[in-house]
Design an enzyme around this catalytic site. Structure first.
Site, mmCIF file in Angstrom:
data_model
loop_
_atom_site.group_PDB
_atom_site.id
_atom_site.type_symbol
_atom_site.label_atom_id
_atom_site.label_comp_id
_atom_site.label_asym_id
_atom_site.label_seq_id
_atom_site.Cartn_x
_atom_site.Cartn_y
_atom_site.Cartn_z
ATOM 1 N N GLY A 94 0.876 -1.174 0.000
ATOM 2 C CA GLY A 94 0.000 0.000 0.000
ATOM 3 C C GLY A 94 0.901 1.206 0.000
ATOM 4 O O GLY A 94 1.545 1.506 1.012
ATOM 5 N N GLN B 288 7.221 -3.659 0.133
ATOM 6 C CA GLN B 288 7.596 -4.205 1.449
ATOM 7 C C GLN B 288 8.935 -3.594 1.894
ATOM 8 O O GLN B 288 9.242 -2.483 1.503
ATOM 9 C CB GLN B 288 7.655 -5.746 1.433
ATOM 10 C CG GLN B 288 6.290 -6.400 1.330
ATOM 11 C CD GLN B 288 5.735 -6.424 -0.093
ATOM 12 O OE1 GLN B 288 6.369 -6.919 -0.998
ATOM 13 N NE2 GLN B 288 4.539 -5.907 -0.288
HETATM 14 P P1 GDP Z 1 5.021 2.779 1.585
HETATM 15 O O1 GDP Z 1 4.291 1.495 1.667
HETATM 16 O O2 GDP Z 1 6.486 2.623 1.843
HETATM 17 O O3 GDP Z 1 4.753 3.559 0.333
HETATM 18 O O4 GDP Z 1 4.475 3.669 2.803
HETATM 19 P P2 GDP Z 1 2.929 3.850 3.226
HETATM 20 O O5 GDP Z 1 2.273 4.717 2.253
HETATM 21 O O6 GDP Z 1 2.319 2.542 3.525
HETATM 22 O O7 GDP Z 1 3.095 4.547 4.630
HETATM 23 C C1 GDP Z 1 3.738 5.773 4.771
HETATM 24 C C2 GDP Z 1 2.746 6.765 5.416
HETATM 25 O O8 GDP Z 1 3.440 7.902 5.875
HETATM 26 C C3 GDP Z 1 1.721 7.281 4.428
HETATM 27 O O9 GDP Z 1 0.538 7.565 5.111
HETATM 28 C C4 GDP Z 1 2.374 8.568 3.900
HETATM 29 O O10 GDP Z 1 1.411 9.506 3.431
HETATM 30 C C5 GDP Z 1 3.038 9.065 5.152
HETATM 31 N N1 GDP Z 1 4.301 9.807 4.957
HETATM 32 C C6 GDP Z 1 5.258 9.618 4.013
HETATM 33 N N2 GDP Z 1 6.318 10.414 4.270
HETATM 34 C C7 GDP Z 1 6.027 11.120 5.380
HETATM 35 C C8 GDP Z 1 6.735 12.080 6.164
HETATM 36 O O11 GDP Z 1 7.873 12.426 5.891
HETATM 37 N N3 GDP Z 1 6.099 12.582 7.261
HETATM 38 C C9 GDP Z 1 4.829 12.191 7.616
HETATM 39 N N4 GDP Z 1 4.306 12.740 8.700
HETATM 40 N N5 GDP Z 1 4.148 11.276 6.904
HETATM 41 C C10 GDP Z 1 4.726 10.739 5.817
HETATM 42 P P1 IMO Z 2 4.437 -1.876 1.562
HETATM 43 O O1 IMO Z 2 4.902 -2.061 0.145
HETATM 44 C C1 IMO Z 2 4.175 -3.501 5.600
HETATM 45 C C2 IMO Z 2 3.727 -7.826 5.965
HETATM 46 C C3 IMO Z 2 2.401 -8.325 6.485
HETATM 47 C C4 IMO Z 2 2.838 -9.615 7.141
HETATM 48 C C5 IMO Z 2 3.948 -10.121 6.220
HETATM 49 C C6 IMO Z 2 3.476 -11.149 5.197
HETATM 50 O O2 IMO Z 2 3.221 -1.061 1.703
HETATM 51 O O3 IMO Z 2 5.574 -1.421 2.426
HETATM 52 P P2 IMO Z 2 1.979 -11.063 3.003
HETATM 53 O O4 IMO Z 2 0.620 -10.505 2.753
HETATM 54 O O5 IMO Z 2 3.049 -10.465 2.149
HETATM 55 O O6 IMO Z 2 2.011 -12.554 2.968
HETATM 56 O O7 IMO Z 2 2.317 -10.663 4.522
HETATM 57 O O8 IMO Z 2 4.442 -8.981 5.544
HETATM 58 N N1 IMO Z 2 3.623 -6.933 4.787
HETATM 59 C C7 IMO Z 2 3.792 -5.615 4.847
HETATM 60 N N2 IMO Z 2 4.031 -4.798 5.894
HETATM 61 N N3 IMO Z 2 4.141 -2.997 4.349
HETATM 62 C C8 IMO Z 2 3.928 -3.793 3.284
HETATM 63 O O9 IMO Z 2 3.993 -3.354 2.012
HETATM 64 C C9 IMO Z 2 3.698 -5.164 3.514
HETATM 65 N N4 IMO Z 2 3.437 -6.221 2.705
HETATM 66 C C10 IMO Z 2 3.406 -7.292 3.504
HETATM 67 O O10 IMO Z 2 1.844 -7.422 7.401
HETATM 68 O O11 IMO Z 2 3.414 -9.353 8.396
HETATM 69 MG MG MG Z 3 2.665 0.654 2.692
#
Ligand code: GDP
Ligand code: IMO
Ligand code: MG
Length: 430
Positions: A43, A226
């Site tokens: 995500g 991930q």
């Molecule tokens: P990803 O899976 O690595 O793309 O990260 P996610 O989107 O799952 O989670 C990162 C969260 O932190 C999201 O809600 C972003 O909008 C937010 N985010 C990203 N960079 C920053 C930052 O520098 N500061 C804050 N406060 N939020 C951030």
């Molecule tokens: P992004 O790209 C955080 C975690 C799950 C679980 C383990 C295995 O957003 O950083 P799976 O569904 O892959 O079999 O789950 O890995 N996991 C993540 N945790 N960010 C992710 O993706 C993840 N994708 C899988 O929570 O512990």
């Molecule tokens: Mg994510």
């Protein structure tokens, strides 16, 4: 014309480091953004002009005009989720029809894979991985077991029969798990409807496609999903995902030779989070952990689950830097720590009375005690700063100290979710 190259951007912790935000931020420097592993377990959040978008399988360059976005062979694709994501992303204004390309070799997540994921987790009891239940593990298991279906198969006249053969074998496993495959019929209807719609998109022999792009001088950004500590080989096994999340995954996940990889950019949060089960040595089950979760909005972008929060772990981070050969670091979410009197960082683990700087093979079984170094925090709100010179001195000192500990330059500091809340350090050029 000079030859193109592949740069890599990936997460160095347990996922959710901010890969989506940074891939989107970096996209103007690239012609192509490509995903090389994972699937809709990811995500990736992007925020621009006050609007948040979450991408799961589509690469994070999709909101840029004329950027090619490739879903590589190493990715696993759920047609139902992908079509839903395509619809959402088109509504949000992206030109998905023109700019999205899908590898014909990417494996398909079938409805029965999702049921198997749920049944397998159920059977694990309190040893649950905490899977996102998107069918990731069972799909990769079929890929490596040589039983999988791939996106190219959806053009085969006998696709339905091919599906049925695999689904029948899954049913045997489901029965062994005691599952009655509730809801399968409806899931299959959705699946075939999504497959019918997906056929209209651009499918490519992605390894040739990528090679041609490189030969014609194009700059490719490979976007990881991930994080390194969830890598199938090097993560906290078995509490991991089912793909190689480190830079080595790029070559097999896109079909590019190592010689075309120019540099690797590693992303980390100023603290740590983890969703699901498994070891997390610096986890804070206290008011500080709660403060990080609240201030950082640490709830899963895919599943909405609360993320576990803790201090930065340099043992795990140095390990991830080593595994991927990280050339440049990008630090996220330091704004979340504003107002903390002190900021702690684990610099070693104590294991059976001895200090170590290594992540042990039996990470899951041993009781590791983090050895912390404490730093003065910064009280100012840094989220509106637009250059390094505006940062408080304590924060600048902290960045320099981290660079010494990691022996890699920190080139970009993210201080908020929006595209504009990104500081490229004046002393460096990202
Ligand atoms: P990803 O899976 O690595 O793309 O990260 P996610 O989107 O799952 O989670 C990162 C969260 O932190 C999201 O809600 C972003 O909008 C937010 N985010 C990203 N960079 C920053 C930052 O520098 N500061 C804050 N406060 N939020 C951030
Ligand atoms: P992004 O790209 C955080 C975690 C799950 C679980 C383990 C295995 O957003 O950083 P799976 O569904 O892959 O079999 O789950 O890995 N996991 C993540 N945790 N960010 C992710 O993706 C993840 N994708 C899988 O929570 O512990
Ligand atoms: Mg994510």
């Amino acid at each position: 014309m000079s030859i193109g190259y592949v740069d890599v951007v990936l997460g160095l912790q347990w996922g959710d480091e901010g890969k989506g935000k940074i891939a989107d931020f970096l996209t103007p420097k690239y012609d192509v953004v490509a995903r090389f592993q994972g699937g809709p377990n990811a995500g990736h959040s992007l925020e621009m002009n006050g609007v948040k978008h979450v991408l799961n399988t589509i690469p994070s360059g999709i909101f840029h005009e004329n950027c090619i976005n490739l879903i590589g062979n190493g990715v696993v694709i759920d047609p139902v989720r992908l079509m839903d994501e395509i619809d959402r992303t088109i509504t949000a204004g992206a030109d998905v029809r023109s700019n999205l390309y899908i590898s014909r070799k990417a494996n398909l997540i079938l409805p029965t894979h999702k049921l198997l994921d749920a049944a397998s987790e159920e059977q694990k009891g309190d040893q649950k991985i905490g899977s996102t239940l998107r069918g990731i593990g069972p799909t990769y298991r079929d890929k490596y077991g040589r039983n999988g279906l791939r996106t190219g198969d959806i053009f085969h006249p006998n696709f339905k029969a091919m599906y049925q053969k695999v689904a029948d074998s899954h049913m045997k496993h489901l029965r062994q798990f005691g599952s009655d495959a509730d809801g399968l019929e409806h899931m299959e209807q959705e699946f075939f409807a999504a497959v019918d719609r997906l056929r209209e998109f651009k499918f490519v022999e992605s390894e040739y496609f990528v090679h041609e792009l490189i030969k014609s001088g194009k700059r490719i950004l490979a976007e990881g999903a991930q994080g390194s500590m969830l890598d199938i080989d090097f993560g906290s096994y078995p509490f991991v995902t089912s793909s190689n999340t480190i830079s080595g995954g790029v070559t097999v996940g896109l079909g590019v030779a190592p010689k075309y990889i120019r540099k690797v950019m590693g992303i980390f949060k100023a603290y740590c989070t983890r969703v699901g089960g498994g070891p997390f040595p610096t986890e804070l089950n206290d008011p500080i952990g709660e403060q990080l979760r609240k201030a950082g909005h640490e709830y899963g972008a895919t599943t909405g689950r609360p993320r576990r929060c803790g201090w930065l772990d340099l043992v795990a981070l140095n390990y991830a830097v080593m595994l991927s050969g990280v050339d440049e670091l990008i630090m996220m979410k330091s704004d979340v720590m504003s107002g903390m009197e002190e900021v702690c960082v684990a610099t070693a683990y104590r294991l059976n009375g001895t200090e170590t700087n290594q992540v042990p093979h039996n990470y899951v079984d041993v009781d590791l005690e983090p050895v912390y170094t404490s730093h003065p925090g910064w009280s100012e709100d840094i989220s509106q700063h637009r250059s390094e010179s505006q940062f408080p001195e304590t924060f600048r000192n902290y960045i320099s100290w981290l660079e010494e500990q990691l022996d890699v330059p920190i080139k970009v500091i993210s201080i908020g979710p929006d595209r504009v809340q990104t500081v490229v350090r004046e002393t460096q050029s990202a």
